[in-house]
Design a protein around this motif. Structure first.
Motif, PDB file in Angstrom:
ATOM      1  N   CYS A 220       0.823  -1.216   0.000  1.00 24.63           N
ATOM      2  CA  CYS A 220       0.000   0.000   0.000  1.00 24.63           C
ATOM      3  C   CYS A 220       0.853   1.259   0.000  1.00 24.63           C
ATOM      4  O   CYS A 220       0.379   2.333  -0.389  1.00 24.63           O
ATOM      5  N   PRO A 224       0.662   3.392  -4.759  1.00 28.27           N
ATOM      6  CA  PRO A 224       0.120   4.650  -5.296  1.00 28.27           C
ATOM      7  C   PRO A 224       1.098   5.431  -6.158  1.00 28.27           C
ATOM      8  O   PRO A 224       0.698   6.353  -6.872  1.00 28.27           O
ATOM      9  N   TYR A 308      -5.473   5.044  -4.656  1.00 23.12           N
ATOM     10  CA  TYR A 308      -5.811   3.622  -4.754  1.00 23.12           C
ATOM     11  C   TYR A 308      -6.924   3.413  -5.786  1.00 23.12           C
ATOM     12  O   TYR A 308      -6.941   2.402  -6.501  1.00 23.12           O
TER      13      TYR A 308
END
Length: 326
Positions: A220, A224, A308
């Motif tokens: 995560c 991005p 995201y």
């Protein structure tokens, strides 16, 4: 590429240097490294004291966060952001990599190739992932189970991130060279400690939570930055400045986002000046964004959750042909 384009980065570099943003910030890193190691060691002390208990899952969560924070320091050391001397950056990188079980040599080599050609379908190892397709060309080459996974990659993307930690350990052992025995020792000591303190059920649950959340957090943090941005192919004519800016995305936010993403939220500035210390990136952001606006270079920036969304939208769009009946 025109001569004017080639000189744009030199002009930007001069502005950054004059602002003193490439100077090392050893005090910042000393405080950050000390705090990380204290919390990381404290979590393992709590693990030893708690014994065989479901409360160990809370410790696993803390360790997942701190393992990622240690990885961020290893990342900065790999880019020589911390010290002027190469040997001290190497030592810092090896120590942090040894603690988390990721080969420093392998990861730096892979990451440097990514920085040289970000989002390049043939040159960037970060867009060469067996279970994902970032271009229709990649999608056409998928067969069997890999094709099915890639065809549903938008839905499976976040679940797959829980496997990222295990993949990093595996690739580190396979490709680590002189670090291989250190990587194997990390896994052996880790498993021995967990199964010594915990009964089998608790031990397996602890490992799944720790390693799964660590991989998820790492994924995560890096996802991005480029996913959903233009993918380059052989023969592109972009100069260094535009190649780095147009394939990268920044994530807006304050101090918490900076901490959460380890400074990777300033991805554009990081790609333009990889050796820039982490705390200087937010100051460089204003200079770089204004420079890009002046020179009519698209500068991508959005919130974390929107980033995201862009990633999932892009993955869904690329995989659409694979979902059509033959």
């Amino acid at each position: 590429m025109t001569l004017r384009q080639a000189s744009d980065f030199a002009q930007l570099s001069t502005e950054i240097k004059q602002a003193g943003l490439l100077a090392r910030r050893r005090g910042y890193y000393l405080a950050r490294i000390t705090a990380n190691l204290v919390v990381y060691a404290g979590a393992w002390v709590a693990f030893a004291l708690l014994g065989d208990s479901w409360w160990q899952l809370a410790v696993a969560v803390v360790l997942a966060v701190m393992t990622t924070q240690l990885a961020f320091i290893g990342h900065d050391a790999g880019h020589k952001q911390i010290f002027t001397a190469k040997r001290w950056n190497l030592l810092t990188g090896y120590v942090h990599s040894g603690l988390i079980g990721v080969s420093h040599d392998w990861w730096v080599s892979k990451h440097n190739r990514h920085h040289a050609n970000p989002n390049h379908e043939d040159e960037d190892p970060d867009v060469d992932i067996s279970v994902l397709a970032f271009t229709q060309k990649q999608g056409e080459s998928k067969r069997g189970p890999l094709r099915w996974i890639a065809s549903h990659q938008a839905a499976l993307f976040f679940p797959l991130l829980f496997l990222e930690g295990y993949a990093l350990h595996w690739h580190s052992i396979r490709h680590s060279g002189r670090e291989r025995f250190l990587m194997i020792a990390n896994v052996v000591v880790y498993l021995a400690a967990v199964f010594w303190v915990l009964s089998p059920v608790y031990a397996v649950a602890f490992i799944l939570v720790h390693q799964g959340l660590w991989g998820f957090y790492m994924g995560c943090s890096f996802a991005p930055n480029h996913k959903g941005m233009p993918v380059l192919s052989a023969g592109h004519t972009l100069d260094f400045l535009r190649k780095q800016v147009l394939t990268s995305r920044n994530v807006r936010g304050g101090w918490f986002t900076d901490f959460l993403l380890g400074g990777l939220n300033y991805q554009i500035e990081h790609h333009l000046f990889p050796s820039m210390p982490r705390p200087a990136l937010k100051h460089a952001q204003l200079i770089v964004s204004e420079f890009c606006e002046k020179h009519q270079i698209s500068y991508a920036q959005c919130g974390l959750f929107r980033s995201y969304g862009y990633v999932l939208e892009y993955l869904h769009e690329v995989s659409a042909p694979m979902r059509k009946p033959a």
